[in-house]
Design a protein around this motif. Sequence first.
Motif, PDB file in Angstrom:
ATOM      1  N   PRO A  63       0.829  -1.211   0.000  1.00  0.00           N
ATOM      2  CA  PRO A  63       0.000   0.000   0.000  1.00  0.00           C
ATOM      3  C   PRO A  63       0.861   1.258   0.000  1.00  0.00           C
ATOM      4  O   PRO A  63       1.915   1.309   0.629  1.00  0.00           O
ATOM      5  CB  PRO A  63      -0.808  -0.113   1.299  1.00  0.00           C
ATOM      6  N   ILE A  64       0.418   2.271  -0.719  1.00  0.00           N
ATOM      7  CA  ILE A  64       1.100   3.566  -0.729  1.00  0.00           C
ATOM      8  C   ILE A  64       0.444   4.416   0.355  1.00  0.00           C
ATOM      9  O   ILE A  64      -0.734   4.758   0.256  1.00  0.00           O
ATOM     10  CB  ILE A  64       0.991   4.235  -2.108  1.00  0.00           C
ATOM     11  N   SER A  65       1.199   4.727   1.383  1.00  0.00           N
ATOM     12  CA  SER A  65       0.627   5.421   2.544  1.00  0.00           C
ATOM     13  C   SER A  65       0.391   6.906   2.283  1.00  0.00           C
ATOM     14  O   SER A  65      -0.464   7.509   2.914  1.00  0.00           O
ATOM     15  CB  SER A  65       1.519   5.243   3.769  1.00  0.00           C
ATOM     16  N   ASP A  66       1.140   7.505   1.354  1.00  0.00           N
ATOM     17  CA  ASP A  66       0.958   8.918   1.041  1.00  0.00           C
ATOM     18  C   ASP A  66       0.769   9.073  -0.469  1.00  0.00           C
ATOM     19  O   ASP A  66       1.699   9.440  -1.198  1.00  0.00           O
ATOM     20  CB  ASP A  66       2.162   9.725   1.525  1.00  0.00           C
ATOM     21  N   PRO A  67      -0.463   8.810  -0.951  1.00  0.00           N
ATOM     22  CA  PRO A  67      -0.688   8.872  -2.388  1.00  0.00           C
ATOM     23  C   PRO A  67      -0.405  10.255  -2.986  1.00  0.00           C
ATOM     24  O   PRO A  67       0.058  10.349  -4.114  1.00  0.00           O
ATOM     25  CB  PRO A  67      -2.164   8.510  -2.565  1.00  0.00           C
ATOM     26  N   ARG A  68      -0.636  11.325  -2.232  1.00  0.00           N
ATOM     27  CA  ARG A  68      -0.401  12.675  -2.771  1.00  0.00           C
ATOM     28  C   ARG A  68       1.082  12.902  -3.069  1.00  0.00           C
ATOM     29  O   ARG A  68       1.427  13.483  -4.090  1.00  0.00           O
ATOM     30  CB  ARG A  68      -0.915  13.728  -1.804  1.00  0.00           C
ATOM     31  N   ALA A  69       1.970  12.450  -2.179  1.00  0.00           N
ATOM     32  CA  ALA A  69       3.414  12.596  -2.420  1.00  0.00           C
ATOM     33  C   ALA A  69       3.840  11.805  -3.655  1.00  0.00           C
ATOM     34  O   ALA A  69       4.766  12.191  -4.361  1.00  0.00           O
ATOM     35  CB  ALA A  69       4.205  12.151  -1.200  1.00  0.00           C
ATOM     36  N   ALA A  70       3.139  10.694  -3.886  1.00  0.00           N
ATOM     37  CA  ALA A  70       3.431   9.871  -5.060  1.00  0.00           C
ATOM     38  C   ALA A  70       2.791  10.443  -6.322  1.00  0.00           C
ATOM     39  O   ALA A  70       3.006   9.923  -7.410  1.00  0.00           O
ATOM     40  CB  ALA A  70       2.939   8.445  -4.816  1.00  0.00           C
ATOM     41  N   GLY A  71       1.982  11.502  -6.164  1.00  0.00           N
ATOM     42  CA  GLY A  71       1.329  12.122  -7.306  1.00  0.00           C
ATOM     43  C   GLY A  71       0.017  11.459  -7.685  1.00  0.00           C
ATOM     44  O   GLY A  71      -0.514  11.687  -8.765  1.00  0.00           O
ATOM     45  N   LEU A  72      -0.517  10.643  -6.775  1.00  0.00           N
ATOM     46  CA  LEU A  72      -1.758   9.920  -7.046  1.00  0.00           C
ATOM     47  C   LEU A  72      -2.917  10.577  -6.309  1.00  0.00           C
ATOM     48  O   LEU A  72      -2.729  11.176  -5.250  1.00  0.00           O
ATOM     49  CB  LEU A  72      -1.607   8.463  -6.608  1.00  0.00           C
ATOM     50  N   ASN A  73      -4.115  10.441  -6.845  1.00  0.00           N
ATOM     51  CA  ASN A  73      -5.256  11.105  -6.224  1.00  0.00           C
ATOM     52  C   ASN A  73      -6.132  10.176  -5.384  1.00  0.00           C
ATOM     53  O   ASN A  73      -7.180  10.591  -4.906  1.00  0.00           O
ATOM     54  CB  ASN A  73      -6.110  11.829  -7.279  1.00  0.00           C
ATOM     55  N   ARG A  74      -5.725   8.917  -5.239  1.00  0.00           N
ATOM     56  CA  ARG A  74      -6.473   7.981  -4.381  1.00  0.00           C
ATOM     57  C   ARG A  74      -5.559   6.905  -3.841  1.00  0.00           C
ATOM     58  O   ARG A  74      -4.441   6.727  -4.328  1.00  0.00           O
ATOM     59  CB  ARG A  74      -7.642   7.383  -5.131  1.00  0.00           C
ATOM     60  N   GLN A  75      -6.054   6.201  -2.830  1.00  0.00           N
ATOM     61  CA  GLN A  75      -5.280   5.113  -2.230  1.00  0.00           C
ATOM     62  C   GLN A  75      -4.927   4.103  -3.316  1.00  0.00           C
ATOM     63  O   GLN A  75      -5.782   3.704  -4.094  1.00  0.00           O
ATOM     64  CB  GLN A  75      -6.080   4.430  -1.120  1.00  0.00           C
ATOM     65  N   SER A  76      -3.662   3.712  -3.356  1.00  0.00           N
ATOM     66  CA  SER A  76      -3.178   2.800  -4.384  1.00  0.00           C
ATOM     67  C   SER A  76      -2.218   1.790  -3.783  1.00  0.00           C
ATOM     68  O   SER A  76      -1.745   1.955  -2.658  1.00  0.00           O
ATOM     69  CB  SER A  76      -2.476   3.581  -5.499  1.00  0.00           C
ATOM     70  N   PHE A  77      -1.917   0.775  -4.566  1.00  0.00           N
ATOM     71  CA  PHE A  77      -1.024  -0.299  -4.179  1.00  0.00           C
ATOM     72  C   PHE A  77      -0.013  -0.531  -5.286  1.00  0.00           C
ATOM     73  O   PHE A  77      -0.335  -0.353  -6.459  1.00  0.00           O
ATOM     74  CB  PHE A  77      -1.811  -1.593  -3.945  1.00  0.00           C
ATOM     75  N   VAL A  78       1.196  -0.949  -4.904  1.00  0.00           N
ATOM     76  CA  VAL A  78       2.248  -1.270  -5.873  1.00  0.00           C
ATOM     77  C   VAL A  78       2.297  -2.779  -6.038  1.00  0.00           C
ATOM     78  O   VAL A  78       2.384  -3.519  -5.055  1.00  0.00           O
ATOM     79  CB  VAL A  78       3.629  -0.751  -5.404  1.00  0.00           C
ATOM     80  N   SER A  79       2.238  -3.235  -7.267  1.00  0.00           N
ATOM     81  CA  SER A  79       2.290  -4.659  -7.573  1.00  0.00           C
ATOM     82  C   SER A  79       3.658  -5.249  -7.249  1.00  0.00           C
ATOM     83  O   SER A  79       4.671  -4.550  -7.253  1.00  0.00           O
ATOM     84  CB  SER A  79       2.001  -4.860  -9.063  1.00  0.00           C
ATOM     85  N   HIS A  80       3.698  -6.549  -7.021  1.00  0.00           N
ATOM     86  CA  HIS A  80       4.972  -7.247  -6.812  1.00  0.00           C
ATOM     87  C   HIS A  80       5.616  -7.622  -8.145  1.00  0.00           C
ATOM     88  O   HIS A  80       6.793  -7.943  -8.208  1.00  0.00           O
ATOM     89  CB  HIS A  80       4.756  -8.506  -5.969  1.00  0.00           C
ATOM     90  N   GLU A  81       4.852  -7.579  -9.232  1.00  0.00           N
ATOM     91  CA  GLU A  81       5.366  -7.981 -10.540  1.00  0.00           C
ATOM     92  C   GLU A  81       6.158  -6.854 -11.189  1.00  0.00           C
ATOM     93  O   GLU A  81       5.719  -5.710 -11.195  1.00  0.00           O
ATOM     94  CB  GLU A  81       4.206  -8.360 -11.462  1.00  0.00           C
ATOM     95  N   GLU A  82       7.313  -7.206 -11.728  1.00  0.00           N
ATOM     96  CA  GLU A  82       8.145  -6.230 -12.421  1.00  0.00           C
ATOM     97  C   GLU A  82       8.012  -6.411 -13.924  1.00  0.00           C
ATOM     98  O   GLU A  82       7.893  -7.533 -14.407  1.00  0.00           O
ATOM     99  CB  GLU A  82       9.602  -6.362 -11.988  1.00  0.00           C
ATOM    100  N   ARG A  83       8.036  -5.282 -14.630  1.00  0.00           N
ATOM    101  CA  ARG A  83       7.951  -5.272 -16.088  1.00  0.00           C
ATOM    102  C   ARG A  83       9.074  -4.420 -16.644  1.00  0.00           C
ATOM    103  O   ARG A  83       9.481  -3.456 -16.022  1.00  0.00           O
ATOM    104  CB  ARG A  83       6.628  -4.654 -16.551  1.00  0.00           C
TER     105      ARG A  83
END
Length: 105
Positions: A63-83
Amino acid sequence: PDINREDPLVGRVIIATIRFNGRIEGQKDRPCVVIAASGRHHLVVRTCYSEGGVRAKDFRAIPISDPRAAGLNRQSFVSHEERRIPRSSIKRHLGWLSITEWNLL
């Protein structure tokens, strides 16, 4: 390819065009966290998903605890999969992942 974790974009949250395969193939612009550079023309990223989505419920998602610092406008999560994506697929820069969240990746 060479992996460079010292690239200036490492830790940056970006919007990039991500191709996907499955029952329906296509592409979508998604927020991503840059994990590393891969050679001169590519990046290694982990995509971000909004809260409530199926991927966000994966126990490996961070989970991204500070979505605003990340530039996001809502609660988001980072996937474990790399591309691996071309640098040219970056649409815009959003923000930065916090050090705490980076260390969880």
